[in-house]
Design an enzyme around this catalytic site. Structure first.
Site, PDB file in Angstrom:
ATOM      1  N   CYS A 135       3.145   4.997  -2.946  1.00 59.62           N
ATOM      2  CA  CYS A 135       1.922   4.421  -2.335  1.00 59.62           C
ATOM      3  C   CYS A 135       2.424   3.165  -1.337  1.00 59.62           C
ATOM      4  O   CYS A 135       2.729   2.308  -2.040  1.00 59.62           O
ATOM      5  CB  CYS A 135       1.168   4.068  -3.279  1.00 59.62           C
ATOM      6  N   CYS A 138       0.132   0.173  -1.874  1.00 63.12           N
ATOM      7  CA  CYS A 138       0.393  -0.494  -3.057  1.00 63.12           C
ATOM      8  C   CYS A 138       1.581  -1.343  -2.916  1.00 63.12           C
ATOM      9  O   CYS A 138       1.412  -2.538  -3.510  1.00 63.12           O
ATOM     10  CB  CYS A 138       0.648   0.492  -4.176  1.00 63.12           C
ATOM     11  N   ASP A 139       2.672  -0.651  -2.403  1.00 67.62           N
ATOM     12  CA  ASP A 139       3.902  -1.587  -2.919  1.00 67.62           C
ATOM     13  C   ASP A 139       4.554  -1.832  -1.730  1.00 67.62           C
ATOM     14  O   ASP A 139       5.797  -2.583  -1.985  1.00 67.62           O
ATOM     15  CB  ASP A 139       4.921  -0.359  -3.637  1.00 67.62           C
TER      16      ASP A 139
END
Ligand SMILES: Cc1cc2nc3c(=O)[nH]c(=O)nc-3n(C[C@H](O)[C@H](O)[C@H](O)COP(=O)(O)OP(=O)(O)OC[C@H]3O[C@@H](n4cnc5c(N)ncnc54)[C@H](O)[C@@H]3O)c2cc1C
Length: 315
Positions: A135, A138-139
């Site tokens: 992701c 997200c990261d």
């Protein structure tokens, strides 16, 4: 017995939320059960360019989904956060069962979607969240000014790789073929991006490090040659993001009477009927040729209107 809803929708991705909107507007008593965040897979993407009418500058998966959720709730759809781990789908009253209890309905729409396919290399599990991710939204910020590798060659892989160039110093796409599968328009943008590099005919064999990802072995599938990639000494780590497709979220339906194909996807007819009367499937969980937000939303709309028809015929 618990309340019997007209429709219980399993999953609040684009398919489930569109189904909720149509069911709610049809004045069907409707419940959506979601185990995680609304939006499913689209909640983890930063950029959506291909949803019709989506021309809002800076629109991301989460912002689009937030509006879908609001629109759905406006029509009285009930929501619950729960993980369904068993189902009883035959008969007039269907049951979705969790550790907390059960949800009963005359009709069920299965919109459980899919999840990221693992890269398939040695030690992958050990380094999830410690350098290995699926992701970018997200990261990506964990890799500000680091080097990042993206595994895959389709639309998602290349789009997410471009997104990662906003954070990482250098992004290298590792692809098992010698050309990308991504749409030509995406490729054109990618080849113009001077932070984006390509490693062709290659697969990741193994990831390693001392608690955090700092080396990996990549194999050339044509020559068999193995190359070890080490993190830059000053960095001490790098990231590997996998975007090599998805697998269906259908484990809970195995052996429960719903037909699944050999890969675990649910076959339906054009009106989203599964093989069980009153049970419909919508979105990425279906056997279909194009898994996108627009097709998931369309499936959800059709499934909800078919629930209304089914309930009408029951009465
Ligand atoms: C990185 C990435 C980028 C993408 N980019 C685009 C793009 O730009 N444009 C586009 O159109 N499409 C894009 N897609 C594809 C798009 O996200 C999917 O086609 C779409 O999300 C499918 O919607 P869905 O509702 O069928 O399933 P999902 O989005 O997978 O949602 C399913 C939901 O069901 C829930 N669920 C599953 N099992 C249970 C259970 N047992 N109990 C409770 N809840 C459960 C899950 O938590 C999830 O929220 C992208 C996908 C990825 C992975």
């Amino acid at each position: 017995m618990s309340k019997i809803y007209d429709v219980v929708i399993l999953g609040a991705g684009p398919a489930g939320l569109a189904a909720g909107l149509y069911a709610g507007r049809s004045r069907l008593s409707t419940l959506i059960v979601e185990k995680g965040k609304d939006g499913g897979q689209i909640a983890i993407t930063d950029e959506i360019e291909n949803y019709p009418g989506q021309t809002v500058e800076g629109e991301s998966g989460p912002s689009l989904i937030e509006r879908m959720t609001q629109q759905c709730e406006k029509f009285g759809v009930e929501r619950v956060s729960d993980v369904i781990n068993d189902v009883v789908l035959e008969g007039d009253v269907k049951k979705l069962i969790s550790a907390k209890g059960e949800y009963c309905a005359k009709t069920v729409i299965i919109a459980t979607g899919a999840f990221s396919r693992p890269i398939g290399c040695k030690n992958e599990k050990e380094f999830m969240g410690k350098g290995v991710s699926y992701c970018a939204t997200c990261d990506a910020n964990f890799f500000e000014d680091f080097e990042v590798y993206v595994v895959g060659g389709g639309d998602s892989a290349v789009e997410e790789a471009m997104y990662l160039t906003k954070f990482a110093r250098k992004v290298t796409v590792i692809h098992r073929r010698d050309e990308l599968r991504a749409a030509k328009s995406i490729q054109e943008k990618a080849f113009k991006n001077d932070k984006l590099f390509f490693m062709w005919d290659s697969v990741v064999e193994e990831v390693n490090g001392d608690g955090i990802l700092s080396s990996m072995t990549v194999k050339n599938v044509k020559t068999g040659e193995l190359t070890t990639i080490e993190a830059d000494e000053d960095d001490g780590m790098f990231g590997v993001f996998g975007f090599i497709g998805t697998l269906p979220n259908s484990k809970i339906f195995e052996g429960k009477g719903v037909e699944l194909d050999e890969r675990g996807y649910i076959p339906t007819d054009a009106d989203m009927h599964t093989n069980i009367p009153g049970v419909f499937a919508a979105g990425d969980i279906r056997v279909k040729s194009l898994r996108q937000v627009v097709t998931a939303a369309a499936d959800g709309a059709i499934a909800a209107t078919q629930c209304e028809k089914y309930i009408g015929e029951m009465e």
